[in-house]
Design an enzyme around this catalytic site. Structure first.
Site, PDB file in Angstrom:
ATOM      1  N   HIS A  55     -13.936   8.055  -8.737  1.00 43.81           N
ATOM      2  CA  HIS A  55     -13.713   7.836  -7.300  1.00 43.81           C
ATOM      3  C   HIS A  55     -12.855   8.976  -6.759  1.00 43.81           C
ATOM      4  O   HIS A  55     -12.073   9.580  -7.497  1.00 43.81           O
ATOM      5  CB  HIS A  55     -13.025   6.493  -7.078  1.00 43.81           C
ATOM      6  CG  HIS A  55     -12.830   6.126  -5.634  1.00 43.81           C
ATOM      7  ND1 HIS A  55     -13.793   6.372  -4.669  1.00 43.81           N
ATOM      8  CD2 HIS A  55     -11.795   5.522  -4.981  1.00 43.81           C
ATOM      9  CE1 HIS A  55     -13.358   5.940  -3.496  1.00 43.81           C
ATOM     10  NE2 HIS A  55     -12.151   5.432  -3.661  1.00 43.81           N
ATOM     11  N   ASP A 110      -4.510   4.278  -5.641  1.00 46.10           N
ATOM     12  CA  ASP A 110      -4.753   5.631  -5.136  1.00 46.10           C
ATOM     13  C   ASP A 110      -3.928   6.662  -5.906  1.00 46.10           C
ATOM     14  O   ASP A 110      -2.890   7.148  -5.436  1.00 46.10           O
ATOM     15  CB  ASP A 110      -4.425   5.690  -3.642  1.00 46.10           C
ATOM     16  CG  ASP A 110      -5.334   4.775  -2.841  1.00 46.10           C
ATOM     17  OD1 ASP A 110      -6.402   4.391  -3.352  1.00 46.10           O
ATOM     18  OD2 ASP A 110      -4.982   4.441  -1.696  1.00 46.10           O
ATOM     19  N   ASP A 147     -17.749   3.347   0.497  1.00 40.58           N
ATOM     20  CA  ASP A 147     -16.454   3.067   1.110  1.00 40.58           C
ATOM     21  C   ASP A 147     -16.659   2.733   2.590  1.00 40.58           C
ATOM     22  O   ASP A 147     -17.790   2.525   3.048  1.00 40.58           O
ATOM     23  CB  ASP A 147     -15.526   4.274   0.908  1.00 40.58           C
ATOM     24  CG  ASP A 147     -14.069   3.884   0.771  1.00 40.58           C
ATOM     25  OD1 ASP A 147     -13.595   3.084   1.597  1.00 40.58           O
ATOM     26  OD2 ASP A 147     -13.388   4.398  -0.141  1.00 40.58           O
ATOM     27  N   ASP A 163     -10.478  -4.193  -0.696  1.00 38.30           N
ATOM     28  CA  ASP A 163      -9.408  -3.198  -0.695  1.00 38.30           C
ATOM     29  C   ASP A 163      -8.431  -3.511   0.439  1.00 38.30           C
ATOM     30  O   ASP A 163      -8.673  -4.391   1.265  1.00 38.30           O
ATOM     31  CB  ASP A 163     -10.034  -1.813  -0.511  1.00 38.30           C
ATOM     32  CG  ASP A 163      -9.100  -0.669  -0.902  1.00 38.30           C
ATOM     33  OD1 ASP A 163      -7.988  -0.947  -1.382  1.00 38.30           O
ATOM     34  OD2 ASP A 163      -9.492   0.493  -0.713  1.00 38.30           O
ATOM     35  N   ARG A 219      -7.796  -4.525  -5.006  1.00 37.54           N
ATOM     36  CA  ARG A 219      -6.590  -3.717  -5.209  1.00 37.54           C
ATOM     37  C   ARG A 219      -5.364  -4.623  -5.275  1.00 37.54           C
ATOM     38  O   ARG A 219      -4.595  -4.577  -6.222  1.00 37.54           O
ATOM     39  CB  ARG A 219      -6.435  -2.679  -4.100  1.00 37.54           C
ATOM     40  CG  ARG A 219      -5.356  -1.645  -4.413  1.00 37.54           C
ATOM     41  CD  ARG A 219      -5.387  -0.479  -3.443  1.00 37.54           C
ATOM     42  NE  ARG A 219      -4.897  -0.846  -2.124  1.00 37.54           N
ATOM     43  CZ  ARG A 219      -4.719   0.021  -1.125  1.00 37.54           C
ATOM     44  NH1 ARG A 219      -4.998   1.300  -1.312  1.00 37.54           N
ATOM     45  NH2 ARG A 219      -4.274  -0.368   0.055  1.00 37.54           N
ATOM     46  N   ASP A 279       0.868  -1.174   0.000  1.00 35.03           N
ATOM     47  CA  ASP A 279       0.000   0.000   0.000  1.00 35.03           C
ATOM     48  C   ASP A 279       0.908   1.229   0.000  1.00 35.03           C
ATOM     49  O   ASP A 279       1.360   1.681   1.050  1.00 35.03           O
ATOM     50  CB  ASP A 279      -0.895  -0.031   1.246  1.00 35.03           C
ATOM     51  CG  ASP A 279      -1.833   1.166   1.330  1.00 35.03           C
ATOM     52  OD1 ASP A 279      -1.783   2.026   0.436  1.00 35.03           O
ATOM     53  OD2 ASP A 279      -2.602   1.247   2.309  1.00 35.03           O
TER      54      ASP A 279
END
Length: 921
Positions: A650, A592, A400, A513, A576, A255
């Site tokens: 998004h 992101d 979300d 996610d 993701r 991440d």
């Protein structure tokens, strides 16, 4: 300290005040195994084949390999695999413990192929069909040939390394006085005393490394290649750059907050397949290893750009071939050599092994509206209603993490979402879907039934001491299910069943996610490598399976959604984190990103690389996740997204609201136009994904896929093909009034195709770069001459309401006055198509006759959909009328001349019928 670290990470993520902190992530030099593998001396391999140990079978051979430096033995196996593929595995002959072998990446058992073996004093030849593998004994090397042309060599650079399991050496005694500086002679492969071999620190984190050094590495050269590409996920160019003097490309699911562009830093997914392509053909290597992996790229012109390298390759200068060096922390050598001859065949060889994206529900291919977060039920319904008010189609609205009860998944916040079933029903009544997020971390609190179940049943991943691992993520203190345990996967899958998750329906889609897994206070924002998993093959450290964690979550989610719908409905999942094979279960997005023009440009490069690596269902956060896009960027990003497979807007929780009607009217209209254009092409998207499942070819394709002999196409990554029918060049430069579109040629000096602008059918009959003017509405998209495109031009609020609407066929002729295309239809949501309930038609124009013939006559599908209009571009002469012929009727139709095309109105024939339309002159 854990609490402070987690809060800091959360604050950074919420505020978006800084960009990626490189200090949070390792370099190769800071990773001891990468450092060791990179130090291997070139062209001095200590490994030799032991010919006397050869065993020959119908589909494979085995033989021992010996490391001359220490006498340690390994077993080499070379297998013939159906479809012109070789598989090479190397493992220790008598390991202290069983090493992990990846299996879940493959869609099923590998199909063997018959081989023939011939021997000489110095080499062994394994022939499989028209391909052969020549195994050189000393030094060990394997050359792979297709039709007697060498396409891949393994260990040609002599970089093969295999760190065998060993017992930890006792600490050596202190040197005698006066001998402190005396060098001790050790074997060349002795790593016991190297820093990081038996334990390693990074920042404040300690990796215990109980098994010691266990890396594997191997180099592959591509003698015919002018370009290497693949190994996503990286925010970099499609063509891989030389890593000489820089960092290797890294495959380690992470991440990465506000990721940077144009480098090989690790991102959310790891797909270890790499291709080499040149004018003489294509080959690939699938390195099936789920541990952290670094890949060095060797380019003959490391100080020059990719195009210079290609030019030199074509000119025959510089004889050093392109090469890649795979370096993994653990596991075994397990590599598939793909000898597909051309790009499309090679891509298919990979999907034959790992699978394809199954045909999604039609709604999943339409437009998705999301942000972190829609506030409550009223907000959700207001957004849905405003799409209708402003006549903008939308199929799915997303929620979300804030919809949950205090970040506890499979729950709802009773204050903001007190009536979820009613909300879902209201969306369904409008033809729409809801998608909700389910992350893998579990809030560690006794008030949460999932946590209690996981504790009571021993379902959590363990730390190195055997206790439940505790980390930090959105809920605060969190634990992580051991997704490698099939019992745990089934438990989580069961939570999706309607009898358990009673506040959902079969119309709810799922978003997985943070599943790299993301751990805010973990090393490199992920799980410690010395955590423990209980797999079907035994107990293993997290280090050997890290890149598979997200894959296991999507497997579990897919199973749950499949059983939720009693195996009838096609699940839709967005993930993701991902690995090879995840495409069988989920779509992906590029993560992101930021509201910047460079990130819009990167979306094309990243999804192109994913597409050739099995992931056809790819998109980006339209508008950018972080920061606030200006109106022009938002317009252009919607236009680009309209021609990418996954189309979702998004945004971050701290950004301004971006629904189209919140912008000036002209911006709203541009965005509306782009989304509506997507809906007119949904029949084309649907047939592309059906053919992807059926044939295995990518949906989104680099130009080299169909123009493999044109070197100019090799490095182009700002435009692409959809199947072989549309050429797309998104406008991705601020203030652009034109774009330079490259129209490829079939060979270095040959002709190209005819291309037709989809907006007005302007014909382009040239090769090379053409400057195309653009205004705010213009998306440069061109239909290839010789193709037929199905469209639906009656746009409704959601694609689910267009199921029985009529089709328009766009026929663009080639120089021979011919064209071909296909049309596919089914119920758009169930698996009934797999038992013959569909219509699949071949539509052809030749000799002034347009005809439709059913490809699979045994398949049947009752549909009300019909052909409303036929548009033909490129006719040499004007027809006076047309005659429709079916098995039951013969009708004369009017032909209307337009500026650059001809329209046949209302043939009014059902798409499930066979028919022909004859042009009359």
């Amino acid at each position: 300290m854990k609490f402070v670290a987690a809060i800091f990470c959360a604050v950074v993520l919420f505020t978006g005040i800084i960009t990626v902190d490189r200090n949070n992530f390792k370099t190769c030099e800071q990773s001891s195994f990468c450092r060791r593998c990179r130090k291997v001396e070139h062209n001095n391999s200590p490994f030799e084949l032991v010919p006397a140990t050869l065993n020959t079978y119908s589909d494979s051979i085995t033989a021992d390999l010996v490391n001359k430096n220490n006498g340690h033995l390994f077993v080499l196996k070379v297998e013939g695999v159906q479809g012109d593929v070789f598989r090479v595995t190397i493992d220790e002959k008598t390991p202290l413990r069983t090493r992990y072998r990846v299996t879940d990446a493959l869609k099923g058992p590998v199909k063997p192929d018959v081989i023939k073996v011939t021997e000489s004093k110095t080499e062994l030849t394994v022939t499989c069909g028209q391909n052969k593998a020549v195994i050189h004994a000393s030094p060990f090397k394997i050359d792979f040939y297709r039709n007697e042309v060498l396409f891949v060599s393994a260990n040609a650079k002599g970089l093969f390394k295999f760190e065998h399991y060993r017992t930890k050496p006792e600490k050596s005694e202190a040197p005698a006085e006066g001998e402190e500086n005396k060098e001790t002679e050790v074997p060349k492969d002795d790593v016991d005393n190297e820093p990081g071999a038996w334990e390693e620190d990074f920042k404040s984190h300690h990796d215990s490394k109980p098994n010691g050094p266990e890396a594997v590495a191997l180099d592959f050269t591509f003698p015919q290649a002018g370009v290497l590409f693949g190994i996503p996920e990286h925010a970099d160019s499609f063509a891989l750059k030389s890593t000489l003097g820089s960092e290797p490309y890294r495959l380690f699911n992470l991440d990465v907050f506000e990721f940077e562009l144009d480098n090989g830093m690790a991102l959310y997914g790891s797909v270890p397949v790499l291709y080499g392509h040149g004018t003489k053909g294509t080959a690939g290597v699938f390195w099936m290893n789920a541990a952290e992996t670094w890949v060095d790229i060797y380019n003959r012109n490391s100080q020059k750009n990719v195009l210079s390298s290609i030019v030199n390759m074509v000119a025959g200068s510089d004889n050093e071939p392109l090469a890649a060096h795979f370096m993994s922390e653990s596991g075994i050598v397990d590599a598939f050599i793909l000898l597909g001859e051309n790009p499309q065949n090679t891509f298919k060889q990979y999907t034959d092994l790992t699978g394809v994206a199954p045909l999604p529900q039609q709604a999943a291919l339409a437009f998705h509206q999301c942000r972190w977060n829609y506030n409550d039920e009223k907000d959700v319904m207001s957004v849905s209603e405003n799409f209708d008010v402003h006549d903008i189609p939308m199929d799915t609205i997303w929620l979300d993490i804030e919809y949950t009860d205090d970040k506890k998944y499979f729950t709802w916040d009773s204050r903001t979402f007190p009536h979820p079933l009613e909300m879902i029903g209201n969306l369904t009544a409008r033809g729409r879907h809801l998608t909700i997020i389910i992350d893998p971390h579990i809030k560690a609190t006794n008030s949460y039934y999932v946590h209690n179940d996981c504790v009571d049943r021993n379902y959590y991943t363990k730390n190195k001491d055997g206790n439940d691992y505790d980390g930090w993520c959105w809920p605060g203190a969190s634990s992580y299910p051991d997704l490698f345990n099939p019992v745990v996967r089934k438990y989580l899958a069961d939570q999706y069943l309607l009898e358990n998750f009673k506040t959902t329906t079969n119309d709810v889609f799922i978003w997985n996610d943070m599943n790299e897994p993301s751990v805010f206070n973990g090393p490199e924002v992920t799980m410690p490598k010395d955590n423990i998993h209980n797999t079907e093959m035994g107990t293993y450290e997290h280090r050997v399976v890290h890149n598979l964690y997200a894959h296991m979550q999507t497997m579990s989610t897919f199973d749950g959604l499949l059983r939720r719908g009693e195996n009838r409905y096609r699940p839709f999942i967005l993930t993701r984190g991902h690995f090879s094979g995840t495409q069988r279960y989920a779509a992906i997005w590029t993560g992101d990103n930021m509201a910047e023009w460079t990130h819009l440009q990167a979306s094309v490069k990243m999804c192109l690389t994913q597409a050739v690596s099995g992931f056809s269902f790819c998109g980006s956060d339209v508008g950018g996740f972080f920061k606030n896009p200006n109106a022009e960027l938002l317009e252009r990003w919607h236009q680009a997204g309209a021609f990418q497979p996954f189309f979702r807007a998004h945004a971050h929780i701290d950004t301004k609201r971006r629904e189209p009607w919140l912008f000036p009217e002209n911006t709203k209209l541009v965005i509306r136009d782009a989304i509506r254009k997507r809906y007119t092409y949904l029949p084309f998207w649907y047939v592309m994904f059906y053919e992807h499942e059926r044939f295995g070819y990518p949906v989104m394709r680099p130009l080299l896929s169909h123009y493999p002999h044109d070197p100019e196409t090799f490095a182009i990554d700002n435009q692409y093909l959809l199947a072989d029918r549309l050429l797309v060049h998104p406008v991705a430069q601020e203030g652009a009034t034109n774009v330079d579109v490259y129209f490829p040629r079939h060979s270095a000096t040959g002709d190209g195709d005819l291309w037709y602008d989809i907006d007005d059918y302007t014909m382009i009959d040239s090769v090379g770069y053409v400057t195309v003017p653009v205004n705010s509405y213009k998306i440069p998209v061109f239909q290839r001459g010789g193709t037929i495109m199905p469209k639906r031009e009656r746009v409704r609020r959601a694609s689910t309401l267009m199921k029985n609407d009529p089709y328009t066929l766009i026929v663009c002729l080639d120089r021979s006055q011919e064209a071909n295309g296909t049309l596919y239809a089914d119920d758009e949501q169930s698996y009934d198509y797999r038992v013959g309930k569909y219509v699949y038609a071949q539509i052809k124009f030749t000799k002034n006759v347009l005809s439709s013939k059913i490809i699979d006559p045994s398949a049947t599908f009752d549909t009300l959909a019909w052909i409303e209009r036929v548009v033909i571009a490129g006719l040499d002469k004007a027809p006076q009328s047309a005659t429709l012929k079916t098995s039951s009727k013969r009708i004369t139709l009017d032909v209307i001349k337009n500026e650059r095309s001809y329209t046949i109105r209302k043939p009014a024939v059902n798409i499930a019928e066979e028919w022909e339309i004859v042009l009359n002159y």
